[in-house]
Design a protein around this motif. Structure first.
Motif, PDB file in Angstrom:
ATOM      1  N   VAL A 149      67.835 -26.613  59.721  1.00 43.13           N
ATOM      2  CA  VAL A 149      68.619 -27.557  60.524  1.00 43.13           C
ATOM      3  C   VAL A 149      69.076 -26.979  61.858  1.00 43.13           C
ATOM      4  O   VAL A 149      69.419 -27.716  62.768  1.00 43.13           O
ATOM      5  CB  VAL A 149      69.835 -28.118  59.746  1.00 43.13           C
ATOM      6  N   ALA A 150      69.090 -25.671  61.985  1.00 42.19           N
ATOM      7  CA  ALA A 150      69.469 -25.090  63.277  1.00 42.19           C
ATOM      8  C   ALA A 150      68.816 -23.722  63.441  1.00 42.19           C
ATOM      9  O   ALA A 150      68.656 -22.984  62.469  1.00 42.19           O
ATOM     10  CB  ALA A 150      70.984 -24.958  63.360  1.00 42.19           C
ATOM     11  N   VAL A 151      68.421 -23.451  64.678  1.00 46.94           N
ATOM     12  CA  VAL A 151      67.805 -22.158  64.976  1.00 46.94           C
ATOM     13  C   VAL A 151      68.504 -21.618  66.229  1.00 46.94           C
ATOM     14  O   VAL A 151      68.531 -22.278  67.258  1.00 46.94           O
ATOM     15  CB  VAL A 151      66.290 -22.320  65.228  1.00 46.94           C
ATOM     16  N   ASP A 152      69.056 -20.439  66.105  1.00 46.95           N
ATOM     17  CA  ASP A 152      69.849 -19.875  67.195  1.00 46.95           C
ATOM     18  C   ASP A 152      69.254 -18.526  67.578  1.00 46.95           C
ATOM     19  O   ASP A 152      69.221 -17.598  66.770  1.00 46.95           O
ATOM     20  CB  ASP A 152      71.296 -19.707  66.652  1.00 46.95           C
ATOM     21  N   ALA A 153      68.775 -18.439  68.816  1.00 46.26           N
ATOM     22  CA  ALA A 153      68.164 -17.169  69.256  1.00 46.26           C
ATOM     23  C   ALA A 153      69.249 -16.275  69.844  1.00 46.26           C
ATOM     24  O   ALA A 153      69.798 -16.575  70.905  1.00 46.26           O
ATOM     25  CB  ALA A 153      67.079 -17.450  70.284  1.00 46.26           C
ATOM     26  N   GLY A 181      68.550 -11.055  66.944  1.00 46.97           N
ATOM     27  CA  GLY A 181      67.634 -11.728  66.013  1.00 46.97           C
ATOM     28  C   GLY A 181      67.748 -13.237  66.110  1.00 46.97           C
ATOM     29  O   GLY A 181      68.587 -13.774  66.839  1.00 46.97           O
ATOM     30  N   ILE A 182      66.883 -13.918  65.366  1.00 46.33           N
ATOM     31  CA  ILE A 182      66.907 -15.381  65.331  1.00 46.33           C
ATOM     32  C   ILE A 182      67.683 -15.776  64.078  1.00 46.33           C
ATOM     33  O   ILE A 182      67.305 -15.388  62.970  1.00 46.33           O
ATOM     34  CB  ILE A 182      65.463 -15.953  65.226  1.00 46.33           C
ATOM     35  N   TYR A 183      68.739 -16.543  64.274  1.00 48.89           N
ATOM     36  CA  TYR A 183      69.577 -16.956  63.145  1.00 48.89           C
ATOM     37  C   TYR A 183      69.223 -18.391  62.767  1.00 48.89           C
ATOM     38  O   TYR A 183      69.228 -19.277  63.625  1.00 48.89           O
ATOM     39  CB  TYR A 183      71.057 -16.830  63.501  1.00 48.89           C
ATOM     40  N   VAL A 184      68.901 -18.590  61.482  1.00 52.27           N
ATOM     41  CA  VAL A 184      68.436 -19.906  61.052  1.00 52.27           C
ATOM     42  C   VAL A 184      69.360 -20.457  59.971  1.00 52.27           C
ATOM     43  O   VAL A 184      69.705 -19.755  59.017  1.00 52.27           O
ATOM     44  CB  VAL A 184      66.985 -19.828  60.519  1.00 52.27           C
ATOM     45  N   THR A 185      69.741 -21.731  60.153  1.00 43.92           N
ATOM     46  CA  THR A 185      70.603 -22.413  59.179  1.00 43.92           C
ATOM     47  C   THR A 185      69.756 -23.404  58.387  1.00 43.92           C
ATOM     48  O   THR A 185      68.917 -24.105  58.963  1.00 43.92           O
ATOM     49  CB  THR A 185      71.727 -23.176  59.914  1.00 43.92           C
ATOM     50  N   PHE A 186      69.995 -23.433  57.083  1.00 40.37           N
ATOM     51  CA  PHE A 186      69.210 -24.288  56.191  1.00 40.37           C
ATOM     52  C   PHE A 186      70.121 -25.273  55.475  1.00 40.37           C
ATOM     53  O   PHE A 186      71.313 -25.028  55.313  1.00 40.37           O
ATOM     54  CB  PHE A 186      68.495 -23.438  55.135  1.00 40.37           C
ATOM     55  N   GLU A 187      69.482 -26.364  55.000  1.00 40.72           N
ATOM     56  CA  GLU A 187      70.194 -27.349  54.182  1.00 40.72           C
ATOM     57  C   GLU A 187      69.278 -27.757  53.044  1.00 40.72           C
ATOM     58  O   GLU A 187      68.072 -27.902  53.268  1.00 40.72           O
ATOM     59  CB  GLU A 187      70.453 -28.614  55.027  1.00 40.72           C
ATOM     60  N   GLY A 188      69.848 -27.971  51.865  1.00 40.60           N
ATOM     61  CA  GLY A 188      69.011 -28.447  50.760  1.00 40.60           C
ATOM     62  C   GLY A 188      69.166 -27.613  49.523  1.00 40.60           C
ATOM     63  O   GLY A 188      70.042 -26.739  49.437  1.00 40.60           O
ATOM     64  N   GLU A 189      68.270 -27.897  48.556  1.00 42.07           N
ATOM     65  CA  GLU A 189      68.398 -27.352  47.207  1.00 42.07           C
ATOM     66  C   GLU A 189      68.499 -25.827  47.168  1.00 42.07           C
ATOM     67  O   GLU A 189      69.262 -25.272  46.404  1.00 42.07           O
ATOM     68  CB  GLU A 189      67.169 -27.817  46.404  1.00 42.07           C
ATOM     69  N   ASN A 190      67.700 -25.157  47.980  1.00 35.27           N
ATOM     70  CA  ASN A 190      67.674 -23.695  47.905  1.00 35.27           C
ATOM     71  C   ASN A 190      68.215 -23.043  49.172  1.00 35.27           C
ATOM     72  O   ASN A 190      67.842 -21.916  49.505  1.00 35.27           O
ATOM     73  CB  ASN A 190      66.249 -23.225  47.642  1.00 35.27           C
ATOM     74  N   ALA A 191      69.058 -23.786  49.884  1.00 34.86           N
ATOM     75  CA  ALA A 191      69.555 -23.269  51.163  1.00 34.86           C
ATOM     76  C   ALA A 191      70.598 -22.182  50.944  1.00 34.86           C
ATOM     77  O   ALA A 191      71.547 -22.376  50.185  1.00 34.86           O
ATOM     78  CB  ALA A 191      70.163 -24.413  51.965  1.00 34.86           C
ATOM     79  N   PRO A 192      70.452 -21.035  51.626  1.00 32.95           N
ATOM     80  CA  PRO A 192      71.515 -20.034  51.577  1.00 32.95           C
ATOM     81  C   PRO A 192      72.762 -20.592  52.267  1.00 32.95           C
ATOM     82  O   PRO A 192      72.644 -21.430  53.165  1.00 32.95           O
ATOM     83  CB  PRO A 192      70.941 -18.860  52.382  1.00 32.95           C
ATOM     84  N   LYS A 193      73.915 -20.105  51.860  1.00 32.12           N
ATOM     85  CA  LYS A 193      75.167 -20.660  52.419  1.00 32.12           C
ATOM     86  C   LYS A 193      75.321 -20.314  53.893  1.00 32.12           C
ATOM     87  O   LYS A 193      75.752 -21.113  54.707  1.00 32.12           O
ATOM     88  CB  LYS A 193      76.368 -20.116  51.631  1.00 32.12           C
ATOM     89  N   GLU A 194      74.960 -19.070  54.237  1.00 30.96           N
ATOM     90  CA  GLU A 194      75.113 -18.597  55.614  1.00 30.96           C
ATOM     91  C   GLU A 194      73.754 -18.607  56.316  1.00 30.96           C
ATOM     92  O   GLU A 194      72.721 -18.514  55.663  1.00 30.96           O
ATOM     93  CB  GLU A 194      75.627 -17.137  55.601  1.00 30.96           C
ATOM     94  N   PRO A 195      73.764 -18.680  57.660  1.00 34.78           N
ATOM     95  CA  PRO A 195      72.488 -18.552  58.375  1.00 34.78           C
ATOM     96  C   PRO A 195      71.840 -17.193  58.087  1.00 34.78           C
ATOM     97  O   PRO A 195      72.541 -16.208  57.879  1.00 34.78           O
ATOM     98  CB  PRO A 195      72.894 -18.639  59.855  1.00 34.78           C
ATOM     99  N   LEU A 196      70.504 -17.166  58.064  1.00 32.68           N
ATOM    100  CA  LEU A 196      69.801 -15.894  57.829  1.00 32.68           C
ATOM    101  C   LEU A 196      69.226 -15.386  59.152  1.00 32.68           C
ATOM    102  O   LEU A 196      68.830 -16.165  60.017  1.00 32.68           O
ATOM    103  CB  LEU A 196      68.687 -16.086  56.806  1.00 32.68           C
ATOM    104  N   ARG A 197      69.144 -14.062  59.270  1.00 35.57           N
ATOM    105  CA  ARG A 197      68.650 -13.443  60.508  1.00 35.57           C
ATOM    106  C   ARG A 197      67.180 -13.042  60.348  1.00 35.57           C
ATOM    107  O   ARG A 197      66.787 -12.513  59.309  1.00 35.57           O
ATOM    108  CB  ARG A 197      69.477 -12.184  60.801  1.00 35.57           C
TER     109      ARG A 197
END
Ligand code: FAD
Length: 597
Positions: free
Chosen positions: A364-368, A372-388
């Motif tokens: 749902v979001a990608v932050d450069a 690093g590139i920080y990515v936010t996820f949503e859904g069944e297996n989404a990690p709570k925090e953005p991953l780098r």
């Protein structure tokens, strides 16, 4: 409604066999022959099918349990007598493609062009990809005067320049590295490979230029003119070409010169492009498949957005070279289109490449950021925090180029999504203008484009040709390869097609054991009424090379006897196709005796 216990049938005297997969859960609806569990003996893996239909009340086993003949797998509430349990239709990619094609598209009013032409041809092909050059060469072989308009400096399109071929050049090297690593278990040890990334890139470039150079030579030999430039329709019989100069594929600079090309027939073969996601920023660490093929560096940790074939093939290359992978996929599984049992084998053998496999999950979001590139996820297996991540590969699909060629000025209808609708002769709504390849719809595959190109060319030459292929195979050239064709179990279920299937586990193939790839299997799918083969799948090395035999069998209307009685060379992996047909016939002497029906 009565309760029924589904039990393990006669499994050739094996006792305490490992359960390696459980395919059902309470609440599922199962039909007769649906797979309940998969067992693994020291000789083979085998699916245990349901002998009755109904709704699962309780599953009595789990993965890791051991079970013997007569063991209870599940209790179901039986469906009414003679009525097959309800099957929930799943969204099938083929149906989706048809839906895309069925969008109703009003035909635009063609522009009237009153200018003069610089050159005139019997056939002009717009786009020099596999569809375009094949159509052009076939038309020239018919004696027609032909030109290809291509904006980049080489023929071959996406496939040869930034698709099928360069990806396979890299995958070949990755497969050799993987193979050598596996040899350690056989007592042959090599040190870890040293990577000269410039040389590897150079190898890939050499492969491309050998092929594209060959195409340029073949165009010349056939007297097919190649006009380098951006072509746009200006009327129903004219294309204006803004000539380009380009140092490499995907780079074209207009020179300012223009050429007007007149045609009697035109074949639109303008292909597709990478689909960009709007929320993804521009950053050199965020790449698409072309960027991945450039192989500038090997990132430490990479996210693949999209768990389809292209992303997983490129992921295989980078992982073998040392990258740790995550993959995020919106659907409920990777490699959509292939049956889950095939994908399951691939996934089991590839889990070591991934830190996270996130299905049913959206980016749902990608932050450069600088680190690093920080990515936010949503859904069944989404990690709570953005991953780098050190890099992100966007492989979320391809979009057709139909809206980029001013097709409306020729009166050619283009759907909202950019596809061009055609009939079985590859004609658009304008009878002397044809369209082929990625621009006409799924599956976006080179072999489909080539065959469509041949049909269009033959029609330009006045023949009556039709694209009436029964099936188009799909292959993921991963490690192992996953190949499938025709009706799958998933599509059969969704469309209510009654099938019988036969699996031959490679654990019983001498060649697969010798080659250390005995986890694969070959599956054949037959029409339950006619007995003719209508589909098949293979997971294992060279599955993509072998699936052609199943394609031919389907096109020829073969049944299990035709395939099973065809003598296949021993010991080969291809032999597993004949052996799967023997399974379908009820006796396969390379397997334990089958359950009597
Ligand atoms: P394209 O190959 O897209 O060619 C269209 C050409 O038209 C391009 O060269 C473009 O420059 C040109 N063009 C477009 N508009 C204009 C214009 N206005 N003027 C002039 N020229 C124009 N398929 C497989 O079957 N097997 C594989 O293993 C496989 N691997 C792939 C791996 C990757 C990484 C990718 C991205 C794709 C892969 N594909 C594979 C898909 C395959 O590349 C495409 O299906 C195939 O190239 C489509 O052929 P086409 O002729 O329709 O179009």
């Amino acid at each position: 409604m009565s309760l029924i216990e589904l039990k393990v049938p006669d499994i050739g005297g094996h006792e305490n066999v490992d359960i390696i997969a459980v395919e059902i859960k309470a609440g599922d609806t199962v039909a007769v022959e649906d797979t309940l569990i998969t067992l693994e003996t020291d000789k083979a893996t085998m699916d245990v099918p349901a002998e009755a239909a109904g709704v699962v009340k309780e599953v009595k086993v789990k993965v890791g349990d051991k079970i013997s003949e007569g063991g209870i797998i599940a209790v179901i509430e039986a469906a009414a007598d003679g009525v097959k349990a309800e099957e929930q239709p799943a969204a099938a990619p083929a149906a989706e493609a048809e839906a895309a094609k069925a969008e109703s598209t009003p035909a635009p009013q063609a522009a009237s062009f009153s200018g003069s032409a610089d050159v005139e041809y019997d056939v002009v092909v717009l786009g020099g990809g596999p569809g375009g050059y094949s159509a052009a060469f076939a038309a020239a072989d018919e004696g027609l005067k032909v030109a290809i308009i291509e904006r980049y400096n080489t023929l071959g399109g996406v496939c040869l320049n930034v698709g099928c071929i360069p990806s396979k050049a890299l995958l070949h090297n990755a497969a050799v590295i993987d193979e050598v690593r596996h040899l350690a278990a056989n007592g042959i040890k090599y040190p870890e490979p040293e990577l000269d990334i410039d040389m590897l890139r150079g190898y890939k470039e050499k492969v491309i230029s050998k092929l594209t150079g060959g195409l340029a030579g073949m165009a010349k030999a056939r007297k097919v003119d190649v006009i380098q430039g951006n072509g746009l329709f200006v009327g129903p019989n004219h294309i204006e070409v803004a000539l380009t100069d380009s140092a490499q594929y995907e780079q074209a600079v207009e020179t300012g010169e223009k050429k007007t090309v007149a045609f009697k027939n035109c074949i639109i073969a303008a292909g597709s492009r990478v689909m960009n996601l709007p929320f993804i920023p521009e950053d050199p660490r965020i790449i698409d498949s072309s960027g991945a093929l450039e192989l500038k560096e090997v990132p430490g940790k990479m996210l693949i957005i999209g768990g389809g074939i292209i992303g997983l093939e490129m992921g295989t290359v980078y992982s073998t070279l040392g990258t740790r992978l995550d993959v995020v996929e919106m659907m409920d599984g990777l490699m959509q289109g292939a049956d889950r049992d095939l994908v399951k084998v691939w996934q089991k053998l590839n889990e070591y490449r991934f830190d996270n496999i996130m299905v049913n999950t959206k980016t749902v979001a990608v932050d450069a950021k600088e680190d690093g590139i920080y990515v936010t996820f949503e859904g069944e297996n989404a990690p709570k925090e953005p991953l780098r991540y050190d890099a992100v590969l966007v492989a979320a699909g391809r979009a057709p180029n139909g809206k980029l060629i001013d097709a409306e000025k020729a009166g050619v209808a283009v759907t909202d999504r950019g596809f061009i609708e055609v009939d079985k002769q590859m004609r658009t709504n304008v009878p002397h203008i044809y369209a082929i390849g990625d621009i006409v719809g799924q599956p976006m595959l080179a072999h489909k484009a080539v065959h469509e190109g041949h049909v269009a060319a033959e029609n330009c030459a006045g023949h009556k040709a039709y694209f009436d292929a029964r099936v188009i195979p799909g292959v993921a050239y991963t490690a192992p390869e996953v190949a499938w064709v025709g009706v799958t179990e998933t599509t059969a279920k969704a469309e209510g097609v009654k099938i019988t299937k036969a699996n031959f586990p490679w654990a019983a193939s001498g060649r697969a054991i010798a080659n250390g790839c005995d986890q694969g299997f070959t599956k054949l799918i037959f029409d339950a009424e006619s007995g003719r083969i209508i589909g098949g799948g293979i997971v294992g090395p060279n599955g993509g090379d072998m699936i052609g035999e199943i394609c031919l069998a389907i096109e020829m209307g073969c049944d299990a006897t035709d395939i099973g009685k065809t003598i296949h060379p021993h010991p080969t992996l291809g032999e597993t196709i004949g052996l799967a047909a023997e399974v379908a016939l009820g006796t396969c002497t390379d397997l334990p005796p089958q359950r009597k029906k």
